[in-house]
Design a protein around this motif. Structure first.
Motif, PDB file in Angstrom:
ATOM      1  N   ASP A  94       0.909  -1.261   0.030  1.00 41.61           N
ATOM      2  CA  ASP A  94       0.018  -0.044  -0.063  1.00 41.61           C
ATOM      3  C   ASP A  94       0.694   1.437  -0.075  1.00 41.61           C
ATOM      4  O   ASP A  94       0.278   2.277  -0.707  1.00 41.61           O
ATOM      5  CB  ASP A  94      -0.862   0.113   1.276  1.00 41.61           C
ATOM      6  CG  ASP A  94      -2.162  -0.943   1.119  1.00 41.61           C
ATOM      7  OD1 ASP A  94      -2.750  -0.951  -0.054  1.00 41.61           O
ATOM      8  OD2 ASP A  94      -2.519  -1.525   2.023  1.00 41.61           O
ATOM      9  N   CYS A  95       2.034   1.187   0.727  1.00 35.67           N
ATOM     10  CA  CYS A  95       2.848   2.428   0.888  1.00 35.67           C
ATOM     11  C   CYS A  95       4.153   2.067  -0.311  1.00 35.67           C
ATOM     12  O   CYS A  95       4.511   3.432  -0.739  1.00 35.67           O
ATOM     13  CB  CYS A  95       3.385   2.572   2.231  1.00 35.67           C
ATOM     14  SG  CYS A  95       2.027   2.593   3.578  1.00 35.67           S
ATOM     15  N   HIS A  96       4.551   1.048  -0.460  1.00 36.03           N
ATOM     16  CA  HIS A  96       5.882   1.061  -0.896  1.00 36.03           C
ATOM     17  C   HIS A  96       5.485   0.719  -2.661  1.00 36.03           C
ATOM     18  O   HIS A  96       6.404   0.954  -3.336  1.00 36.03           O
ATOM     19  CB  HIS A  96       6.701  -0.011  -0.610  1.00 36.03           C
ATOM     20  CG  HIS A  96       7.216   0.428   0.725  1.00 36.03           C
ATOM     21  ND1 HIS A  96       8.341   1.309   1.004  1.00 36.03           N
ATOM     22  CD2 HIS A  96       6.907   0.005   2.237  1.00 36.03           C
ATOM     23  CE1 HIS A  96       8.697   1.524   2.305  1.00 36.03           C
ATOM     24  NE2 HIS A  96       7.790   0.629   3.126  1.00 36.03           N
ATOM     25  N   PRO A 101       2.261   1.795  -4.200  1.00 34.43           N
ATOM     26  CA  PRO A 101       0.863   2.208  -4.222  1.00 34.43           C
ATOM     27  C   PRO A 101       0.327   2.207  -5.605  1.00 34.43           C
ATOM     28  O   PRO A 101       0.946   2.118  -6.525  1.00 34.43           O
ATOM     29  CB  PRO A 101       1.030   3.730  -3.707  1.00 34.43           C
ATOM     30  CG  PRO A 101       2.580   4.145  -4.073  1.00 34.43           C
ATOM     31  CD  PRO A 101       3.394   2.905  -3.975  1.00 34.43           C
ATOM     32  N   PRO A 135       8.303   5.547   0.571  1.00 32.39           N
ATOM     33  CA  PRO A 135       7.069   6.310   0.220  1.00 32.39           C
ATOM     34  C   PRO A 135       7.592   7.847   0.180  1.00 32.39           C
ATOM     35  O   PRO A 135       6.877   8.489  -0.268  1.00 32.39           O
ATOM     36  CB  PRO A 135       6.169   6.055   1.442  1.00 32.39           C
ATOM     37  CG  PRO A 135       6.693   4.664   1.652  1.00 32.39           C
ATOM     38  CD  PRO A 135       7.981   4.549   1.553  1.00 32.39           C
ATOM     39  N   ASN A 185       7.574   9.298  -2.909  1.00 33.39           N
ATOM     40  CA  ASN A 185       6.643   9.336  -3.635  1.00 33.39           C
ATOM     41  C   ASN A 185       5.065   9.603  -2.688  1.00 33.39           C
ATOM     42  O   ASN A 185       4.239   8.755  -2.781  1.00 33.39           O
ATOM     43  CB  ASN A 185       6.250   7.758  -4.183  1.00 33.39           C
ATOM     44  CG  ASN A 185       5.270   7.507  -5.069  1.00 33.39           C
ATOM     45  OD1 ASN A 185       5.006   8.405  -6.051  1.00 33.39           O
ATOM     46  ND2 ASN A 185       4.908   6.344  -5.110  1.00 33.39           N
ATOM     47  N   ASN A 195       1.415   9.764  -3.901  1.00 31.33           N
ATOM     48  CA  ASN A 195       0.832   8.669  -4.387  1.00 31.33           C
ATOM     49  C   ASN A 195       0.616   7.660  -3.243  1.00 31.33           C
ATOM     50  O   ASN A 195      -0.368   6.772  -3.213  1.00 31.33           O
ATOM     51  CB  ASN A 195       1.377   7.817  -5.363  1.00 31.33           C
ATOM     52  CG  ASN A 195       1.147   8.742  -6.837  1.00 31.33           C
ATOM     53  OD1 ASN A 195       0.139   9.191  -7.073  1.00 31.33           O
ATOM     54  ND2 ASN A 195       2.164   8.595  -7.830  1.00 31.33           N
ATOM     55  N   SER A 196       1.396   7.959  -2.149  1.00 30.13           N
ATOM     56  CA  SER A 196       1.310   6.995  -1.011  1.00 30.13           C
ATOM     57  C   SER A 196       0.799   7.316   0.244  1.00 30.13           C
ATOM     58  O   SER A 196      -0.594   7.045   0.424  1.00 30.13           O
ATOM     59  CB  SER A 196       3.140   6.631  -0.651  1.00 30.13           C
ATOM     60  OG  SER A 196       3.119   5.846   0.068  1.00 30.13           O
ATOM     61  N   CYS A 197       1.485   8.277   0.922  1.00 28.64           N
ATOM     62  CA  CYS A 197       0.871   8.703   2.229  1.00 28.64           C
ATOM     63  C   CYS A 197      -0.372   9.617   1.989  1.00 28.64           C
ATOM     64  O   CYS A 197      -1.373   9.341   2.816  1.00 28.64           O
ATOM     65  CB  CYS A 197       1.977   9.546   3.030  1.00 28.64           C
ATOM     66  SG  CYS A 197       3.549   9.049   2.886  1.00 28.64           S
TER      67      CYS A 197
END
Lengths: 496, 496
Positions: free
Chosen positions: A309-311, A313, A330, A333, A336-338
């Motif tokens: 989900d984070c690495h 995304p 993350p 990025n 798109n991540s956090c």
């Protein structure tokens, strides 16, 4: 007829509301219809996207997945360009011995004291372990390849069992199988490590993770898809060791659980030691990268967020939504991540993460300084003539302290994956290291040495490396007591 | 005419959509209209609610605010019933000396070693300080009343200045003004402490907070309403001390900032000491309850959440929405407090908070054990004949270690308000305490004492209190060195 009735009635205030309402309702309905059509179309697209594709042969070569999954492949290939996030000054890969010379002392007598760089992206998984001095200064077992290539499950099958792979040696007298397998293991970590080439779904290809789960009484085959989005990573991003028996058999020390205390107790119970410390001669454990273990103690795991989900995304290109296979921090990025869950600006998110990491770094620094001193304190006791018996309990405490420190230091994310837990563990590490120092100080006193230990300069990688060399070279050991006398012979012998 | 044209055309599939759409649009419009009407009505209500009401005289009596603000008053009155959340076993108020006997040793020589209970709700603000042994065993200055009653701003005005209040004594020879003011200060913390009786808005009634802000170059009059929802609390929920000059003048040690290092540096810069430790004779600082300072380092503050948002969350009774003045742990009110933002079950939220608090508690335990030992180690040095000069640096380190531990221990919330920061500070506390122990061990050795210090039993409040009494009573000091000899005369003198 009253002529007045002929007069046009002036529009009542609000009389426009009726027709207006009808127009609004019409527009809203059209909008809803278009939205529904778009959703239906997307669902069809998704169904098509989820149908397994045929992968070219051999499947261990990720390039053969490119035609079926061009976007995933393209982003995977971008792992070549990985960089550290800006905070670490952009030097890449980071030299962790230069950045923190304490590492040279803490790993004295172990290959990490010679070469300890930040790992690079997945496509470098063959190059990095071949090029590191760690595999050059000592022959390493075939097991070292386990996490580096999709050739490994293939070899395990061809050789008949995982055990045959771990114990592999191609010629008599070879002290390890790592170099022996260089020609067989050629494809870096790629598609086939996590994806079934037939169903294209997520799959566990490495036996150690399945065995680790089984040892805890868990059945990994019951994992949900969301859990699998972390577990494919946990095949490698964990603490592990090579059992002496079966020979070099890869095992995760999870039998008692994945807390640091559990792993410590496990290693004690099997009497395992990675190496004897070159300065303190303490029996040490090197924690590898217990990323999954640490991650499961954190708030993201508690909220059922997966590694991917984070690495990795989701990302949209054209109409296609796909998981970004450019696995990276993350922080490189954030948008798109956090930011998918956290409604803050990129700058705020970055600041928040870095604040957490800075506090962990501070705790690490305390523990590290105490540990480095503890190793020298024990060495000072040796110089003063203390016996192994007298030093046994102190060395055990140092081992336990450093194992805890390394649980945090070796895991990726600078403690971010479980900040509370990492700080808890660092506090224990520091406490134990200092307890060892109190005992060493007292022992030193019983040998007649009342002055503070003279700690050598370890402020740079070069200085620390020089100290380490002096310790290995019996005649040049630093005079920690300031007596001007030579070290006793037994204490001056090399650690190995 | 073709007779066929007379036939009824069968309804086309979807022909119902037109009329249906019209009905849906109609219902939706009605709904929107009702919602708008409700919102307008609520806005009118809110406007009325926000109009200042006339408060009865005297305004220092919160009962006189009841008619104007019946709901706020009713919930305020409920602070009488405060309880600890279940985790602490329901004994109330908690006896922090029985719960953690280390406190008896850490505060040796200070009134907190005699009586240290959890504070109760706001309506007990007069009873609690009168009943605690802390104000009975020693005459305390009038300044002690500052945070206990809305009578205080009144008295500051009547006496002409805050300084006149802080220095108040009604008779010659009185050693403190606390008892002298008992008849004047009779209304517990209430409405007028935070609300202007004319505008009814939030107001800072205590000069120390304004002065603390000014010392940091900040103008508190520019605070937003949301900031005021924390700042009215920060009038009292902070670290403070009584300056010797002007006499007993209340001051927050914020001149260099509100980090623990800043406050430590401030106290060093003005050479302030709360008390001399009865066991180690170290010059100690008691941290009070630096709640605001800790809170500002946490994630809730970073997201602009105020104290009132969690401790006085909004509540609806009938059509009226108001701030719940039953100030208490949000864990006693999760549904109205945490759950407004955090979409998890009560059980999940509780578990998450308690996990954080448990980890802080573990770090505290480490630091506390090291600190208690450090005090005894210094005492052992004294028994061995070490001079004040030889012990100076070690005592300073103990002071700095305990100040840090207490920054966390004394603040409400068990570290929850800023977990990362609290763990960082505890790690420092532990590290410093252990550094002091290493030095003390070496000093002890130079005096010829090589055995471990014999730590007395402090496992219960009673045992620890007995040890403390023995230390105060010069002839009964415990034999920490196991020599069987009496303590040297200088070292055995009481601390004060």
């Amino acid at each position: 007829m009253n002529p007045d009735s002929q007069q046009t009635t002036p529009p009542q205030p609000g009389a426009w509301r009726g027709p207006m309402l009808f127009v609004v309702a019409g527009v809203a309905t059209l909008g809803l219809g278009l939205l529904a059509a778009s959703i239906m179309e997307r669902r069809v697209e998704t169904k098509i996207a989820l149908q397994p594709k045929t992968i070219g042969q051999p499947v261990v070569d990720s390039a053969n997945w490119k035609d079926a999954y061009p976007r995933q492949y393209g982003s995977y290939a971008a792992t070549e360009e990985s960089t550290s996030h800006t905070k670490w000054g952009g030097s890449y890969p980071r030299d962790l011995l230069a950045e923190d010379p304490n590492n040279v002392i803490l790993f004295a007598g172990y290959a990490f004291a010679v070469d300890y760089k930040q790992g690079r992206g997945h496509v470098h998984a063959i190059t990095d372990p071949v090029e590191t001095k760690r595999t050059q200064i000592k022959e390493q077992p075939a097991t070292c390849w386990t996490c580096k290539s999709p050739d490994v499950p293939r070899l395990m099958q061809e050789l008949g069992s995982p055990a045959a792979f771990y114990a592999y040696q191609d010629k008599e007298g070879s002290k390890g199988g790592f170099n022996d397998l260089k020609e067989e293991v050629t494809h870096p970590i790629g598609c086939a490590d996590c994806h079934d080439p037939v169903t294209n779904g997520l799959v566990i290809t490495r036996p150690a993770l399945k065995e680790g789960f089984a040892a805890m009484g868990k059945d990994i085959s019951k994992a949900s898809h969301q859990e699998m989005r972390s577990l494919v990573c946990a095949q490698c991003h964990v603490e592990y060791y090579f059992q002496p028996e079966p020979k070099n058999y890869l095992k995760f020390p999870w039998d008692k659980g994945t807390n640091v205390e559990d792993m410590d107790a496990y290693y004690d119970s099997v009497g395992f030691t990675d190496w004897k410390h070159a300065i303190s001669k303490a029996p040490m454990i090197k924690m590898q990268h217990p990323d999954y273990e640490v991650f499961t103690k954190g708030i993201h795991a508690a909220n059922n967020v997966s590694c991917a989900d984070c690495h990795m995304p989701y990302k949209t290109e054209g109409g296609a939504k796909f998981s970004d296979h450019h696995v990276r921090s993350p922080l490189l990025n954030i948008q798109n991540s956090c930011a998918v869950c956290h409604r803050s600006s990129e700058a705020e998110i970055r600041t928040r993460v870095e604040n957490i990491q800075d506090k962990i770094a501070e705790g690490r620094k305390h523990a590290e300084a105490a540990l480095a001193k503890a190793h020298f304190d024990v060495a000072a006791c040796m110089q003063a003539g203390a016996s192994d018996e007298e030093l046994k309990a102190i060395r055990t405490t140092v081992r336990k302290a450093q194992l805890r420190w390394d649980y945090v230091a070796a895991n990726n994310g600078m403690g971010f994956h479980a900040p509370q837990e990492c700080q808890r563990v660092l506090a224990m590490a520091n406490d134990l290291a200092q307890e060892a120092r109190v005992s060493a100080t007292r022992l030193l006193a019983t040998k007649g040495h009342l002055n503070p230990v003279i700690y050598p300069d370890i402020s740079t990688k070069e200085a620390a490396t020089k100290v380490l060399k002096a310790f290995k070279d019996s005649k040049d050991r630093p005079d920690l007591l300031g007596t001007g006398k030579a070290w006793p012979e037994a204490a001056a012998a090399p650690a190995k």
